[in-house]
Motif scaffolding. Structure first.
Motif, mmCIF file in Angstrom:
data_model
loop_
_atom_site.group_PDB
_atom_site.id
_atom_site.type_symbol
_atom_site.label_atom_id
_atom_site.label_comp_id
_atom_site.label_asym_id
_atom_site.label_seq_id
_atom_site.Cartn_x
_atom_site.Cartn_y
_atom_site.Cartn_z
ATOM 1 N N THR A 154 -7.942 -0.723 0.233
ATOM 2 C CA THR A 154 -7.950 0.152 -0.933
ATOM 3 C C THR A 154 -7.173 1.422 -0.603
ATOM 4 N N PHE A 155 -6.274 1.792 -1.507
ATOM 5 C CA PHE A 155 -5.366 2.926 -1.293
ATOM 6 C C PHE A 155 -5.559 3.962 -2.399
ATOM 7 N N GLY A 207 0.810 -1.216 0.000
ATOM 8 C CA GLY A 207 0.000 0.000 0.000
ATOM 9 C C GLY A 207 0.834 1.253 0.000
ATOM 10 N N GLU A 208 1.945 1.226 0.730
ATOM 11 C CA GLU A 208 2.841 2.386 0.761
ATOM 12 C C GLU A 208 3.458 2.660 -0.603
ATOM 13 N N SER A 241 -7.114 -1.284 -5.038
ATOM 14 C CA SER A 241 -7.407 -2.319 -4.045
ATOM 15 C C SER A 241 -6.372 -3.435 -4.156
#
Length: 249
Positions: A110-111, A28-29, A93
């Protein structure tokens, strides 16, 4: 058949879930404009294997990657690709898991890449909150329908569509175990929740209709109306002290 986990099994689950959560966090990062979904997948893979675990999605039902990476109107099961480049404003996602010592973890989130629209942010916030509400209902004595009811009533009150065709599931020595855990349901209906159950609770919430369709690649599922979708998931243990989120960072 539903398999209840004792103290030893739960400890093994915690280890697999901790690695799954870390892999989701680092993936996610990495979500930002200009990166490919294949690069994100590679980051998740490296995180999992460095802990001596294996990506439990890779090869499952012949899925070709560590993570399902789905963008905007893609609900789930997006296949990572070097040609799929994240753009500013996309919502991405990521769904992945790790297996170690015979047990599995599974989680998703989700990002936002760069700055997403206010509407996209509202959808993500609502989906995350619906997961929290579903988890709150995962207590001994409640029923599977109580989890789905909590998710469904919250999201539908906001005008969102709750996906019917795909649901959560039990997790343990297999990634997908009994019981199924729908994100919709009737309060007080379904299988009774017992101490020792470990469940993947995973709302998939659409900006518009709940209806979805599968693309010709045989994997990617998209919203039928082309509107946005968000997906959040945790693996949760049902305990006498309330739900324990095993995939919590």
């Amino acid at each position: 058949m539903i398999v209840l986990k004792g103290k030893k099994e739960l400890q093994l689950m915690r280890e697999a879930c901790k690695i799954s959560a870390e892999a989701l966090m680092v993936a996610g990062e990495a979500v930002k404009p200009g990166i490919s979904t294949k690069e994100i997948d590679a980051i998740a893979y490296k995180c999992i294997v460095k802990h001596g675990a294996v990506p439990n999605f890779l090869g499952l039902y012949d899925f070709p990657a560590t993570a399902c990476i789905s963008i905007n109107n893609e609900v789930i099961h997006g296949i990572p690709s070097a040609d799929r480049i994240i753009k500013d404003g996309d919502i991405v996602s990521i769904d992945l898991g790790a297996a170690i010592n015979g047990y599995n973890g599974d989680n998703a989130a989700t990002f936002a890449a760069g700055t997403c629209s206010p509407a996209a942010k509202r959808l993500m916030d609502a989906t995350r909150e619906s997961l929290a509400r579903g988890i709150e209902a995962a207590v001994p004595g409640n029923r599977i329908g109580d989890i789905g009811y909590a998710v469904q009533t919250y999201c539908e009150a906001l005008g969102y569509g709750v996906v019917r065709d795909f649901v959560g599931h039990g997790v343990g020595t297999k990634l997908h175990e009994d019981p199924s855990v729908p994100n919709f349901g009737r309060r007080g209906h379904g299988i009774r929740l017992l101490t020792g159950m470990t469940l993947a609770i995973e709302p998939m919430i659409n900006q518009g209709t709940y209806e979805v369709k599968q693309l010709s690649d045989g994997w990617t599922v998209v919203t039928k109306d082309g509107k946005l979708s968000a997906h959040f998931e945790n693996t949760v243990a049902i305990t006498d002290n309330g739900p324990e989120i095993l995939t919590k960072v």
